[in-house]
Each structure stands twice: as C-alpha cells, then as structure tokens.
Design a protein around this motif. Structure first.
Motif, short mmCIF file in Angstrom:
data_model
loop_
_atom_site.label_atom_id
_atom_site.label_comp_id
_atom_site.label_asym_id
_atom_site.label_seq_id
_atom_site.Cartn_x
_atom_site.Cartn_y
_atom_site.Cartn_z
N LEU A 70 -30.46 -33.44 -30.21
CA LEU A 70 -31.42 -32.91 -29.25
C LEU A 70 -32.84 -33.01 -29.79
N THR A 71 -33.02 -32.69 -31.06
CA THR A 71 -34.34 -32.80 -31.67
C THR A 71 -34.81 -34.25 -31.68
N ARG A 72 -33.92 -35.18 -32.02
CA ARG A 72 -34.25 -36.60 -32.00
C ARG A 72 -34.63 -37.06 -30.60
N LYS A 73 -33.92 -36.56 -29.59
CA LYS A 73 -34.24 -36.92 -28.21
C LYS A 73 -35.65 -36.48 -27.85
N LEU A 74 -36.05 -35.28 -28.26
CA LEU A 74 -37.40 -34.79 -27.97
C LEU A 74 -38.46 -35.65 -28.65
N ILE A 75 -38.20 -36.05 -29.88
CA ILE A 75 -39.13 -36.93 -30.59
C ILE A 75 -39.23 -38.27 -29.87
N ASP A 76 -38.08 -38.83 -29.47
CA ASP A 76 -38.08 -40.11 -28.75
C ASP A 76 -38.82 -40.00 -27.43
N LEU A 77 -38.66 -38.89 -26.71
CA LEU A 77 -39.37 -38.70 -25.45
C LEU A 77 -40.88 -38.65 -25.67
N CYS A 78 -41.32 -38.04 -26.76
CA CYS A 78 -42.75 -38.03 -27.09
C CYS A 78 -43.25 -39.45 -27.32
N ARG A 79 -42.50 -40.21 -28.08
CA ARG A 79 -42.91 -41.59 -28.35
C ARG A 79 -42.92 -42.44 -27.08
N ASN A 81 -43.31 -41.50 -24.00
CA ASN A 81 -44.26 -41.03 -23.00
C ASN A 81 -45.66 -40.80 -23.56
N ASP A 82 -45.91 -41.30 -24.77
CA ASP A 82 -47.22 -41.19 -25.41
C ASP A 82 -47.73 -39.74 -25.45
N ILE A 83 -46.83 -38.84 -25.87
CA ILE A 83 -47.17 -37.42 -26.01
C ILE A 83 -47.44 -37.15 -27.48
N ARG A 84 -48.61 -36.62 -27.78
CA ARG A 84 -48.96 -36.32 -29.17
C ARG A 84 -48.02 -35.24 -29.70
N PHE A 85 -47.48 -35.46 -30.91
CA PHE A 85 -46.55 -34.48 -31.49
C PHE A 85 -46.63 -34.51 -33.01
N GLN A 86 -46.12 -33.47 -33.60
CA GLN A 86 -45.91 -33.38 -35.04
C GLN A 86 -44.64 -32.58 -35.27
N GLN A 135 -45.94 -31.64 -20.81
CA GLN A 135 -45.55 -33.04 -20.64
C GLN A 135 -44.16 -33.28 -21.23
N LEU A 136 -43.89 -32.72 -22.39
CA LEU A 136 -42.58 -32.91 -23.01
C LEU A 136 -41.49 -32.21 -22.21
N VAL A 137 -41.74 -31.01 -21.75
CA VAL A 137 -40.74 -30.29 -20.95
C VAL A 137 -40.44 -31.09 -19.67
N GLU A 144 -32.24 -38.45 -18.71
CA GLU A 144 -30.79 -38.53 -18.58
C GLU A 144 -30.12 -37.85 -19.77
N ILE A 145 -28.91 -37.41 -19.56
CA ILE A 145 -28.11 -36.85 -20.65
C ILE A 145 -27.69 -38.01 -21.55
N ILE A 146 -27.94 -37.89 -22.85
CA ILE A 146 -27.60 -39.00 -23.75
C ILE A 146 -26.21 -38.85 -24.35
N ILE A 147 -25.71 -37.64 -24.41
CA ILE A 147 -24.35 -37.41 -24.93
C ILE A 147 -23.52 -36.99 -23.72
N GLN A 148 -22.80 -37.95 -23.15
CA GLN A 148 -22.11 -37.74 -21.88
C GLN A 148 -21.11 -36.58 -21.92
N ARG A 149 -20.51 -36.32 -23.07
CA ARG A 149 -19.54 -35.22 -23.13
C ARG A 149 -20.22 -33.88 -22.90
N ASP A 150 -21.54 -33.81 -23.05
CA ASP A 150 -22.26 -32.57 -22.77
C ASP A 150 -22.29 -32.26 -21.28
N ALA A 151 -22.04 -33.27 -20.44
CA ALA A 151 -22.02 -33.06 -18.99
C ALA A 151 -20.69 -32.47 -18.53
#
Length: 177
Positions: A70-79, A81-86, A135-137, A144-151
């Motif tokens: 989930l944390t990796r997904k948030l980082i990827d979404l920032c990248r 969507n050009d959202i500044r993050f740290q 923007q990140l939210v 999309e859900i990346i881990i299908q079993r979570d659905a």
C-alpha cells in the motif's frame, strides 16, 4: 466528481481526533475494508523528513512499519501524477492505524501527512502540503486495486503478495545484510 470518474470500490472517510489516546479507528473498521490510509499532520523538525510542501508518506510510526504494498502504491501514484512527496518515519508518533489494528482490524495500513511547524495549537503549513495530500487522496480513491485478492471478502493464500527481498536473502531465507 469533476473528473466524471467513478471509484472502483467504495471509499469510507473516518474523521477522528482521538488517535493519540488509542480510540481513533479502534472500532469503526469493518471486516470488508481491505486498506486504510490514515491522514494526519507530520511535524517538521530536526531528524524528520517531513516538509511543509508536498505530501509526506510515512514508512512507519511508533507501532511499526506500514504495509509495504500500500505504501509503495502511494509512492507510485505520486510519481505517476507528478505530486510532490517525501518519505518519513515517525518514531514518537501514533496514527489511527495503530488503534485499528489493535482493535482487531485485518487491514493494510498506510499513513500520509501534511507537514506542519507545530501541532496542538497554532499550526502553520504551506498551501502546497494540503493540496498535495488532496491530490494523492484523489488519485488513490480513483486508482484500481492492485492486489485482486483484496477485493474478495475472504481470501486464501493464493495471490498473497511477497515483498521483493529474495535477492537479499541467503540460502535459508534469512536476510544476509
């Protein structure tokens, strides 16, 4: 709403002001919620990676690390969507994630914050921080859900993700570094 896109899954927003005393999300997260992204302030201080600009993605808090995927997904979404993050780790900080997990919720957890100069009083931040959080939210809710079993309401071990550490493991499955 402005985009006309519909989120792929239901999103529930919980507003809490009691995470620090252990109540927070302790009884509100139901069995059908697979992921929980907590949002809070993140102190900007020496030794911290938080800033008053961009969104800060926490790797963990005083109760331990957050979900890798989930944390990796948030980082990827920032990248994407050009959202500044740290990134940061809050060693002396407790989020709503802790109360949810301690209350028995079986959820993936992550934490995003907006950097503030002070908390519990006169809080100051740059407008870029809450805008980046929003923007990140938005990107997360529409993703999309990346881990299908979570659905699935109840999943077995099939499709359960692994963390990519195989290259760093020795022959007996233990880390060698």
């Amino acid at each position: 709403m402005e985009s006309g896109r519909k989120p792929p899954v239901d999103t529930i927003f919980l507003f809490s002001i009691s995470e620090e005393i252990g109540v927070g999300a302790s009884s509100i997260v139901t069995h059908d919620i697979a992921s929980m992204v907590a949002i809070d302030n993140g102190a900007v201080a020496p030794g911290q990676g938080s800033k008053e600009t961009g969104v800060t993605i926490a790797m963990g808090d005083m109760t331990g690390p957050f979900d890798y995927h989930l944390t990796r997904k948030l980082i990827d979404l920032c990248r994407e969507n050009d959202i500044r993050f740290q990134r940061d780790h809050f060693e002396h900080y407790r989020s709503d994630n802790a109360s949810a997990v301690e209350g028995g919720a079986d959820v993936r957890t992550a934490l995003i914050t907006f950097g503030v100069d002070a908390s519990h009083g006169y809080e100051r931040t740059h407008i870029d921080a809450p805008v980046s959080v929003a923007q990140l939210v938005t990107a997360y809710v529409l993703s999309e859900i990346i881990i299908q079993r979570d659905a699935e309401e109840l999943g077995g071990l099939e499709g359960f993700p692994d963390q990519p550490h195989e290259a760093a493991r020795g022959s007996q499955g233990h880390r060698t570094d």
